[in-house]
Structures are given as C-alpha cells and as structure tokens.
Design a protein around this motif. Sequence first.
Motif, PDB file in Angstrom:
ATOM      1  N   ASP A  50       0.825  -1.169  -0.091  1.00 61.40           N
ATOM      2  CA  ASP A  50      -0.097  -0.044  -0.124  1.00 61.40           C
ATOM      3  C   ASP A  50       0.990   1.083  -0.094  1.00 61.40           C
ATOM      4  O   ASP A  50       1.453   1.634   1.092  1.00 61.40           O
ATOM      5  CB  ASP A  50      -0.960   0.139   1.158  1.00 61.40           C
ATOM      6  N   ALA A  94      -3.057  -1.134   6.353  1.00 59.49           N
ATOM      7  CA  ALA A  94      -3.084  -0.909   4.626  1.00 59.49           C
ATOM      8  C   ALA A  94      -4.608  -0.819   4.277  1.00 59.49           C
ATOM      9  O   ALA A  94      -5.494  -1.246   4.927  1.00 59.49           O
ATOM     10  CB  ALA A  94      -2.542  -2.258   4.179  1.00 59.49           C
ATOM     11  N   ASP A  95      -4.706   0.091   3.100  1.00 64.44           N
ATOM     12  CA  ASP A  95      -5.950   0.175   2.651  1.00 64.44           C
ATOM     13  C   ASP A  95      -6.161  -0.834   1.506  1.00 64.44           C
ATOM     14  O   ASP A  95      -5.302  -0.715   0.486  1.00 64.44           O
ATOM     15  CB  ASP A  95      -5.968   1.552   1.894  1.00 64.44           C
ATOM     16  N   ARG A  96      -6.938  -1.649   1.787  1.00 61.10           N
ATOM     17  CA  ARG A  96      -7.406  -2.707   0.672  1.00 61.10           C
ATOM     18  C   ARG A  96      -7.408  -2.373  -0.624  1.00 61.10           C
ATOM     19  O   ARG A  96      -7.080  -3.041  -1.709  1.00 61.10           O
ATOM     20  CB  ARG A  96      -8.659  -3.424   1.108  1.00 61.10           C
ATOM     21  N   ALA A  98      -5.913   0.102  -2.132  1.00 58.54           N
ATOM     22  CA  ALA A  98      -4.704   0.846  -2.711  1.00 58.54           C
ATOM     23  C   ALA A  98      -3.566  -0.308  -2.803  1.00 58.54           C
ATOM     24  O   ALA A  98      -2.552   0.061  -3.100  1.00 58.54           O
ATOM     25  CB  ALA A  98      -4.215   1.765  -1.502  1.00 58.54           C
ATOM     26  N   LEU A  99      -3.737  -1.524  -2.619  1.00 61.89           N
ATOM     27  CA  LEU A  99      -2.812  -2.413  -2.689  1.00 61.89           C
ATOM     28  C   LEU A  99      -2.366  -3.126  -4.037  1.00 61.89           C
ATOM     29  O   LEU A  99      -3.101  -3.041  -5.186  1.00 61.89           O
ATOM     30  CB  LEU A  99      -3.173  -3.689  -1.981  1.00 61.89           C
TER      31      LEU A  99
END
Length: 170
Positions: A50, A94-96, A98-99
């Motif tokens: 991320d 973490a932003d799911r 943005a992975l």
Amino acid sequence: MKVYDSTRTTGQETTPDRLAVGIAEYAVGTGEAVLTTSGLGSCVGIAIYDRPGGVGGLLHAMLPHAEDGTNGAPAKYVDAGVEALLAELASAGADRDALDAKIAGGSDMLDFSGDSIGSRNVAAARETLERVDVPIVAEDAGGDQGRSLRFALAEGVLEVKSAREDPLRL
C-alpha cells in the motif's frame, strides 16, 4: 508471521529495520523497514504494498495450494499465505483498495517439463491475486535460476538478485 515498523536507533544513527523472511513465512512492515528473503528456487515471493499508506508485506511460499488445510502454516502455500498476508496488512493499517503486488521466483531449476512446482506456484500466485483483486504490477518469474529479494518499503521497490543476471528493480 513477523511485523516490523519503521526504524531503529543505534547510538546516534537511525537505520531502517531489516527483517529476514524465511521459507514458508511472511512479514509485514511500515515506514523504512526492509523485508528480505533468499533461496527462492521453485518457491515464489509475493510482495504486496500500500504505497500511500507505507505498509507492505512479503511472503515466501513453497507450494501452490493448501488443499487439505494449512496445519497452522498458511505461509507454506501461495493461496493461504496471500490470504494471511492480506489480513495482517489490514491489521497494520493498509488500505485494501490501494494494494498492488509484485512476484518473483517460481524457477524450473530441476524440472524443465513446463509443469513443475515452480510454474504451478507462479500460476497460483497469479490466480490468487486476481481472485482477491490485487493487481500484479511487476514480476520476474520462471527461468532456471534462484533468486533473492529485498523489498524496501520506503521506496516500494522490490530488488531481485540472481546468480546469472544483474539485479532488477521492480
């Protein structure tokens, strides 16, 4: 599973934390952490990151699928390891959405039949990441040489080293 964040101070110098990820392990880090693994032959390394959040993880998986359960070792398998790594990345903030992912390894070092464990590991990585909607943005997979990885989270760069080629920066 191992989690590392940012940096450590030794004396007056601040240096990035470095975490070695062993076979059938994964680790998550933040900030300046550097995640490394070596000995990727038929195994596959999967780096998930991320970038805006500065949270990343690295998985070193041996086998493609956990068909009969993981026996407490999800990182041994590509599919179960990716799922476990995603859960740990979420726990670390973490932003799911943005992975993205980078993969390396899956060599056919001893079996050149085209259906080796290495090629099955790479296929499982691609299938699993597609299923969980994490795009693969770079890869160095297949071939017949082993690899070592260095994932510098501050840069979001996965460096791939092998005995026969110059290092790649993915």
